[in-house]
Design a protein around this motif. Structure first.
Motif, short mmCIF file in Angstrom:
data_model
loop_
_atom_site.label_atom_id
_atom_site.label_comp_id
_atom_site.label_asym_id
_atom_site.label_seq_id
_atom_site.Cartn_x
_atom_site.Cartn_y
_atom_site.Cartn_z
N LYS A 69 9.28 1.89 7.25
CA LYS A 69 9.66 3.06 5.31
C LYS A 69 10.76 1.90 4.25
O LYS A 69 11.82 1.23 5.16
CB LYS A 69 10.82 4.47 6.17
N PHE A 70 9.96 2.07 3.13
CA PHE A 70 10.59 1.86 2.27
C PHE A 70 11.62 2.83 0.85
O PHE A 70 10.71 4.21 0.69
CB PHE A 70 9.74 1.01 1.36
N GLN A 71 12.16 3.11 1.29
CA GLN A 71 13.04 4.21 0.79
C GLN A 71 14.17 4.14 -0.84
O GLN A 71 14.94 3.17 -0.85
CB GLN A 71 14.39 5.21 1.80
N ASP A 77 10.54 8.36 -0.10
CA ASP A 77 10.21 7.52 1.01
C ASP A 77 8.61 7.47 0.85
O ASP A 77 8.11 8.15 0.53
CB ASP A 77 10.25 8.62 2.66
N TYR A 78 8.62 6.30 1.41
CA TYR A 78 6.74 4.90 1.04
C TYR A 78 7.34 5.20 3.03
O TYR A 78 7.37 4.22 3.15
CB TYR A 78 6.76 4.22 0.15
N LYS A 99 14.36 0.84 -6.68
CA LYS A 99 14.89 -1.01 -6.03
C LYS A 99 14.53 0.60 -4.45
O LYS A 99 14.62 1.23 -4.64
CB LYS A 99 16.35 -0.28 -6.43
N PHE A 100 14.54 -0.08 -3.21
CA PHE A 100 14.03 0.39 -2.51
C PHE A 100 15.19 -0.29 -1.20
O PHE A 100 15.47 -1.35 -1.16
CB PHE A 100 12.53 0.05 -1.99
N GLN A 120 12.79 -4.87 -4.41
CA GLN A 120 12.45 -4.46 -5.57
C GLN A 120 10.81 -5.70 -5.02
O GLN A 120 10.59 -7.07 -4.99
CB GLN A 120 12.86 -5.04 -7.19
N PHE A 121 9.64 -4.72 -5.81
CA PHE A 121 8.25 -5.37 -5.19
C PHE A 121 7.46 -5.22 -7.42
O PHE A 121 6.37 -5.39 -7.02
CB PHE A 121 7.72 -4.21 -5.00
#
Length: 302
Positions: A69-71, A77-78, A99-100, A120-121
């Motif tokens: 989970k990337f929140q 949520d992703y 920011k996750f 961060q991506f």
């Protein structure tokens, strides 16, 4: 003007590092350097703000109760379950500038993970390479055979082997079972892995200079006699799986650039992992250009 002076100073520092390197010696011995490592022929390219999610080593017995989970800081949520990535990888496209927080999810226990560390991506695009490693060579979290060991509440110890173990119910009707899983993150690559019987696993790693490879892991157990444990490890580093880390100590420093220069001069031998980490520009050969790129990274020019 200050920025120009700063850049000139940094470039001068690169020159100092280059000159001083011939006087330095390697920081680790041959035995400390060696880690069981192999590059496979599989690669994957992704764009910035994209996650590549896959599984390796899964069998019919692998515990399937996990996901990532990337929140965002706004609690959007992703997420993805790893069981949905067994037959083919999945991709998650993330919004720019966000920011996750990364989490590991379990179907029975919600999720656990970071609460104050943000990621961060925006710059994770590029090439990712699948490598095969002996897990215990890269992290103390894993035993020689790839299992993870945890202490139960009664003082006993249990080995977790990435399978789901059903112990039925106890005398008061509580479900008793054990589950375990792990995934590696390297830039924008997420690999949920299950090691083989010899403790080897395949994961994707970034070819971007300075990007670490970390592991999220989870172990839960409840036995019929009441003994239990509930452990999550957040961000354990697989030491040595970082592009530019030539001495395999988990950090990028002048020593790494020095070792590359000594290798180019023919006075230092490299093993497979050192060769992999030293080819910083990923052009298939190791040269003074790679040493220079490491030096620029150290002084903040990359």
């Amino acid at each position: 003007m200050k920025s120009i002076i700063k850049k000139i100073t940094a470039i001068a520092m690169c020159g100092v590092l280059t000159v001083g390197s011939v006087l330095m010696t390697g920081a680790v011995s041959e035995d400390e350097n060696h880690k069981d490592f192999e590059v496979t022929s599989t690669t994957q390219k992704i764009s910035n703000n994209q996650l590549f999610v896959t599984t390796t080593g899964y069998t019919e017995n692998t515990d399937k109760n996990f996901g990532a989970k990337f929140q965002t800081t706004e609690e959007k949520d992703y997420d993805i379950w790893f069981k949905d990535c067994i037959n083919a990888p999945r991709f998650l496209n993330l919004p720019k500038g966000e920011k996750f927080v990364k989490y590991m999810m379990t179907q029975g226990h919600g999720y656990f993970g970071n609460v104050q560390t943000f990621y961060q991506f925006d710059k994770t695009g590029g090439e990712y390479v699948k490598v095969k490693i002996k897990l215990s060579d890269f992290s103390r979290l894993f035993n020689e055979n790839g299992t993870m060991t945890s202490e139960l509440s009664d003082g006993s110890y249990k080995d977790f082997d990435f399978t789901y173990e059903d112990f039925e119910t106890d005398s008061i009707g509580v479900n008793c079972y054990a589950e375990s899983g792990a995934y590696a993150t390297s830039g924008g690559a997420v690999t949920s892995f299950a090691p083989d019987k010899d403790g080897y696993a395949e994961i994707y790693v970034s070819r971007q200079l300075g990007v670490d490879t970390k592991v999220m892991s989870y172990r839960y157990c409840r036995l019929k006699d009441g003994a239990h444990c509930d452990y999550g490890i957040i961000g354990d580093t697989l030491v040595g799986l970082t592009c530019g880390d030539t001495d395999l100590n988990g950090y990028i420093s002048v020593t790494d650039a020095t070792l590359v220069q000594k290798y180019v001069a023919g006075i230092e031998d490299f093993d497979k992992l050192q060769l992999f980490n030293s080819d910083v520009n990923d052009d298939g050969e190791i040269s003074v250009v790679d040493a220079t790129l490491i030096q620029k990274y150290i002084v903040g020019l990359s």
